[in-house]
Design a protein around this motif. Structure first.
Motif, PDB file in Angstrom:
ATOM      1  N   ALA A   1     -51.800  45.932  24.255  1.00 64.49           N
ATOM      2  CA  ALA A   1     -50.813  45.094  24.933  1.00 64.49           C
ATOM      3  C   ALA A   1     -50.237  45.851  26.119  1.00 64.49           C
ATOM      4  N   ALA A   2     -49.781  45.083  27.107  1.00 64.94           N
ATOM      5  CA  ALA A   2     -49.231  45.700  28.314  1.00 64.94           C
ATOM      6  C   ALA A   2     -47.879  46.355  28.053  1.00 64.94           C
ATOM      7  N   LYS A   3     -47.167  45.897  27.031  1.00 67.22           N
ATOM      8  CA  LYS A   3     -45.862  46.473  26.714  1.00 67.22           C
ATOM      9  C   LYS A   3     -45.680  46.502  25.200  1.00 67.22           C
ATOM     10  N   PRO A   4     -44.754  47.309  24.707  1.00 62.84           N
ATOM     11  CA  PRO A   4     -44.547  47.377  23.252  1.00 62.84           C
ATOM     12  C   PRO A   4     -44.192  46.021  22.663  1.00 62.84           C
ATOM     13  N   ARG A   5     -44.632  45.813  21.438  1.00 59.19           N
ATOM     14  CA  ARG A   5     -44.407  44.540  20.776  1.00 59.19           C
ATOM     15  C   ARG A   5     -43.126  44.579  19.933  1.00 59.19           C
ATOM     16  N   PRO A   6     -42.499  43.397  19.711  1.00 58.90           N
ATOM     17  CA  PRO A   6     -41.342  43.349  18.813  1.00 58.90           C
ATOM     18  C   PRO A   6     -41.748  43.735  17.394  1.00 58.90           C
ATOM     19  N   VAL A   7     -40.790  44.242  16.641  1.00 54.98           N
ATOM     20  CA  VAL A   7     -41.038  44.739  15.293  1.00 54.98           C
ATOM     21  C   VAL A   7     -40.199  43.927  14.306  1.00 54.98           C
ATOM     22  N   MET A   8     -40.810  43.533  13.186  1.00 58.27           N
ATOM     23  CA  MET A   8     -40.092  42.874  12.106  1.00 58.27           C
ATOM     24  C   MET A   8     -40.251  43.705  10.841  1.00 58.27           C
TER      25      MET A   8
ATOM     26  N   GLN B   1     -35.346  54.563   9.797  1.00 57.93           N
ATOM     27  CA  GLN B   1     -35.453  55.769  10.618  1.00 57.93           C
ATOM     28  C   GLN B   1     -36.913  56.087  10.901  1.00 57.93           C
ATOM     29  N   TRP B   2     -37.769  55.883   9.895  1.00 61.68           N
ATOM     30  CA  TRP B   2     -39.209  56.070  10.108  1.00 61.68           C
ATOM     31  C   TRP B   2     -39.706  55.105  11.179  1.00 61.68           C
ATOM     32  N   VAL B   3     -39.276  53.865  11.117  1.00 67.68           N
ATOM     33  CA  VAL B   3     -39.669  52.889  12.132  1.00 67.68           C
ATOM     34  C   VAL B   3     -39.223  53.357  13.511  1.00 67.68           C
ATOM     35  N   ARG B   4     -37.972  53.774  13.626  1.00 69.81           N
ATOM     36  CA  ARG B   4     -37.470  54.257  14.919  1.00 69.81           C
ATOM     37  C   ARG B   4     -38.331  55.390  15.468  1.00 69.81           C
ATOM     38  N   ASP B   5     -38.737  56.309  14.595  1.00 70.85           N
ATOM     39  CA  ASP B   5     -39.425  57.519  15.036  1.00 70.85           C
ATOM     40  C   ASP B   5     -40.927  57.365  15.189  1.00 70.85           C
ATOM     41  N   ASN B   6     -41.524  56.346  14.551  1.00 69.10           N
ATOM     42  CA  ASN B   6     -42.989  56.257  14.499  1.00 69.10           C
ATOM     43  C   ASN B   6     -43.587  54.963  15.012  1.00 69.10           C
ATOM     44  N   ILE B   7     -42.797  53.907  15.126  1.00 70.03           N
ATOM     45  CA  ILE B   7     -43.412  52.595  15.356  1.00 70.03           C
ATOM     46  C   ILE B   7     -44.054  52.482  16.730  1.00 70.03           C
ATOM     47  N   ALA B   8     -43.603  53.281  17.700  1.00 62.73           N
ATOM     48  CA  ALA B   8     -44.238  53.243  19.023  1.00 62.73           C
ATOM     49  C   ALA B   8     -45.701  53.629  18.942  1.00 62.73           C
TER      50      ALA B   8
ATOM     51  N   ASP C   1     -42.055  48.233  19.500  1.00 65.02           N
ATOM     52  CA  ASP C   1     -40.915  48.590  20.336  1.00 65.02           C
ATOM     53  C   ASP C   1     -39.757  49.034  19.446  1.00 65.02           C
ATOM     54  N   PRO C   2     -39.412  50.320  19.415  1.00 64.16           N
ATOM     55  CA  PRO C   2     -38.309  50.768  18.562  1.00 64.16           C
ATOM     56  C   PRO C   2     -36.951  50.251  19.010  1.00 64.16           C
ATOM     57  N   ASP C   3     -36.907  49.648  20.193  1.00 61.13           N
ATOM     58  CA  ASP C   3     -35.666  49.070  20.699  1.00 61.13           C
ATOM     59  C   ASP C   3     -35.598  47.561  20.496  1.00 61.13           C
ATOM     60  N   ASN C   4     -36.556  47.018  19.744  1.00 59.57           N
ATOM     61  CA  ASN C   4     -36.545  45.588  19.425  1.00 59.57           C
ATOM     62  C   ASN C   4     -37.018  45.401  17.986  1.00 59.57           C
ATOM     63  N   VAL C   5     -36.129  45.749  17.050  1.00 61.94           N
ATOM     64  CA  VAL C   5     -36.445  45.711  15.621  1.00 61.94           C
ATOM     65  C   VAL C   5     -35.585  44.650  14.940  1.00 61.94           C
ATOM     66  N   THR C   6     -36.225  43.740  14.211  1.00 60.29           N
ATOM     67  CA  THR C   6     -35.532  42.707  13.435  1.00 60.29           C
ATOM     68  C   THR C   6     -35.726  43.002  11.958  1.00 60.29           C
ATOM     69  N   ILE C   7     -34.623  43.116  11.221  1.00 61.73           N
ATOM     70  CA  ILE C   7     -34.718  43.259   9.769  1.00 61.73           C
ATOM     71  C   ILE C   7     -34.511  41.895   9.131  1.00 61.73           C
TER      72      ILE C   7
ATOM     73  N   LEU D   1     -23.996  53.934   8.691  1.00 61.45           N
ATOM     74  CA  LEU D   1     -25.162  54.810   8.557  1.00 61.45           C
ATOM     75  C   LEU D   1     -26.443  54.177   9.111  1.00 61.45           C
ATOM     76  N   ALA D   2     -26.456  52.852   9.282  1.00 63.46           N
ATOM     77  CA  ALA D   2     -27.648  52.173   9.803  1.00 63.46           C
ATOM     78  C   ALA D   2     -27.473  51.718  11.246  1.00 63.46           C
ATOM     79  N   ARG D   3     -26.361  52.062  11.844  1.00 67.84           N
ATOM     80  CA  ARG D   3     -26.082  51.565  13.189  1.00 67.84           C
ATOM     81  C   ARG D   3     -27.139  52.033  14.188  1.00 67.84           C
ATOM     82  N   GLY D   4     -27.632  51.098  14.990  1.00 72.08           N
ATOM     83  CA  GLY D   4     -28.609  51.397  16.026  1.00 72.08           C
ATOM     84  C   GLY D   4     -30.050  51.389  15.556  1.00 72.08           C
ATOM     85  N   LEU D   5     -30.276  51.202  14.260  1.00 70.43           N
ATOM     86  CA  LEU D   5     -31.639  51.227  13.739  1.00 70.43           C
ATOM     87  C   LEU D   5     -32.322  49.865  13.806  1.00 70.43           C
ATOM     88  N   PHE D   6     -31.598  48.794  14.121  1.00 69.64           N
ATOM     89  CA  PHE D   6     -32.176  47.461  14.258  1.00 69.64           C
ATOM     90  C   PHE D   6     -31.345  46.679  15.268  1.00 69.64           C
ATOM     91  N   HIS D   7     -31.907  45.559  15.728  1.00 72.06           N
ATOM     92  CA  HIS D   7     -31.302  44.843  16.854  1.00 72.06           C
ATOM     93  C   HIS D   7     -31.140  43.353  16.607  1.00 72.06           C
TER      94      HIS D   7
END
Length: 521
Positions: free
Chosen positions: A115-122, A192-199, A204-210, A228-234
């Motif tokens: 893909a041309a850009k990172p994909r959203p993460v669920m 945290q694993w998603v933030r650090d590895n999903i790229a 896209d670690p900046d577009n995570v939906t839980i 404790l989970a702040r910033g880990l999902f959007h």
């Protein structure tokens, strides 16, 4: 907090290689080591990736610890064990593997094409009353999400007394670090694993939906309201996750410790020193479970999920949102129209102790005196347990100016419509995952498949844009308490309207608010 900081692995590692549609990249570098996935059509699946060390032996009842880096390439071609539990035979999403105490594994599905850009993460969080469930059920496969250009992640978290346990010896050992609600710590570690590895997987670690259902929905609320989970999902989606003390009044840490101490005594373990803790950690897993599952959960007196430990969980869900503790992210909240069927109850069980309220309830639920007791019981139980709590939390969040979208799922597969009072608890999941044929097999109809595609589309597009939408469904506007607008999914399709059961929910809201006010000192 040092155990959380330890999860932040600082080694500089290579990200994923460029992939090509003609030759999919099935090996990916993670912070734990290299993994090799498998090709499933146009999708790559990576299963059984450890995101923390096995929580066994001395790591039982500790915060999840960073994985040790493995050499070579680890095969990620099958699920890891689901977490220790006594499987529930009637589970709508039966496990696909055997449970074990060594269970902190996750799975990733991604499109095979580049893909041309990172994909959203669920990121999916399963339900099961915090005593059952796992990421291996076929109905939870992430294939359809990956086919919709999403990187999908599911993971396991500890259950029962492995996931929630307080004891004076554990509190002393933690020395001020978060402890007790270990299941939520597992969920944070997975994020945290998603933030650090999903790229490395194209996400896209900046577009995570839980998103999660039942206990998974309650977990989403916990993650929304813990710092404790702040910033880990959007973005977040809560399916049948309650909002008014779903599992009973929130216990204090002291109450949870007393419960844990009493359980220890039933196992012959006295005291609160290191020897007592060593004896508890030496108990066989079956002894720790001690018969706990969905069938015994509601009568259990020696199990305390989601208690107020002071750091992970600080206050009840609605109090946390009212205090402004919720993450400022778009959220979808809803439940099923017959959600309470599994939980039982009715007017007498709910309101008989208060005669005037009982009389008023009958006027709300059966104004013409024509409904049978079973039908009324389903409605009362659903309203008290899931429907009004969902609206209650939505009102609080919307009142703070935050984007919130509400829904009610009422679609019943065609072959079951003459047998069921509505959409039962968890029955929406094959539609959300677009795995309806996995759940209902040859009985699945074209209308069932179409309904699944619509629901799935709304969830995917919410993850992509922050606004749920579907080309085959109606527009879905933000919730407004005055309009009390809600998206309805049923046999007629998907359409937004003023809530048709508002009088029922207004009644429940009044009773619940009065009870809460009366309980305060």
């Amino acid at each position: 907090m040092r155990r959380f900081h330890a999860m932040l692995i600082s080694a500089a590692l290579a990200t994923s290689a460029i992939t090509h549609p003609a030759m999919a990249q099935t090996e990916v570098e993670t912070h734990g080591g290299r993994v090799a996935g498998i090709t499933e059509g146009a999708v790559l699946a990576f299963k059984g990736i450890p995101f923390a060390q096995p929580p066994v032996g001395d790591l039982r009842w500790r915060a999840p610890q960073p994985v040790d880096r493995w050499p070579g390439v680890r095969a990620a071609d099958r699920y890891g064990p689901d977490c220790m539990q006594i499987p529930y035979k009637a589970d709508a999403a039966p496990l696909g593997v055997k449970p074990a105490e060594d269970c902190l594994y996750l799975n990733v599905w991604k499109p095979a094409a580049s893909a041309a850009k990172p994909r959203p993460v669920m990121v999916w969080i399963y339900g099961g009353g915090f005593v059952n469930g796992g990421s291996s059920p076929p109905v939870y496969a992430g294939t359809k999400f990956a086919e919709a250009d999403v990187v999908f992640v599911s993971f396991n978290y500890r259950l029962g007394r492995f996931g929630f346990f307080a004891h004076p010896a554990l509190t002393q050992e933690a020395a001020g670090a978060p402890s007790g609600n270990y299941a939520i710590l597992d969920q944070i570690a997975a994020l945290q694993w998603v933030r650090d590895n999903i790229a490395a997987f194209g996400g896209d670690p900046d577009n995570v939906t839980i998103f999660g259902e039942s206990a998974g929905g309650a977990s989403v609320h916990a993650l929304m309201t813990t710092p404790l989970a702040r910033g880990l999902f959007h973005k977040a989606i809560v399916l049948s996750g309650g909002g008014r003390d779903l599992m009973g009044p929130l216990q204090s840490a002291a109450d949870a410790e007393a419960t844990g101490s009493e359980f220890a005594r039933t196992k012959g373990v006295e005291g609160s020193d290191g020897a007592a803790l060593a004896a508890l950690r030496a108990l066989p897993a079956d002894s720790v479970m001690s018969g706990l599952n969905l069938m015994s959960l509601f009568g259990a007196k020696d199990f305390t999920p989601l208690f107020a430990d002071g750091q992970i969980v600080q206050k009840s869900v609605d109090d946390a949102y009212a205090a402004g503790d919720g993450a400022a992210v778009p959220i979808v909240i809803g439940a099923n129209d017959a959600d309470g069927f599994f939980f039982g109850g009715g007017i007498d069980a709910a309101y008989a102790p208060l005669a005037p309220v009982r009389a008023a309830a009958e006027k709300v639920y059966d104004p013409e005196g024509k409904q049978d007791a079973a039908h009324i019981g389903v409605a009362v139980s659903a309203d008290l347990t899931f429907l009004e709590p969902a609206r209650h939390v939505a009102k609080i969040i919307a009142g703070r100016g935050q984007p919130v979208f509400t829904y009610r799922f009422g679609y019943v597969p065609e072959y079951l419509r003459s047998k069921l009072p509505g959409a039962l608890h968890a029955s929406e999941l094959p539609f959300v995952f677009d795995t309806v044929e996995v759940r209902h097999g040859a009985a699945t109809t074209d209308r069932d498949r179409a309904a699944a595609r619509i629901v799935h589309d709304y969830w995917v597009n919410f993850a992509k844009t922050g606004v749920p939408s579907s080309a085959a469904g109606g527009a879905w506007a933000r919730y407004g308490p005055a309009a009390d607008n809600i998206m309805i999914f049923d046999a007629a399709g998907a359409r937004e309207r003023a809530d048709p059961i508002r009088p029922r929910l207004d009644f429940v809201e009044g009773v619940a608010n009065a009870a809460k006010a009366a309980s305060k000192p």
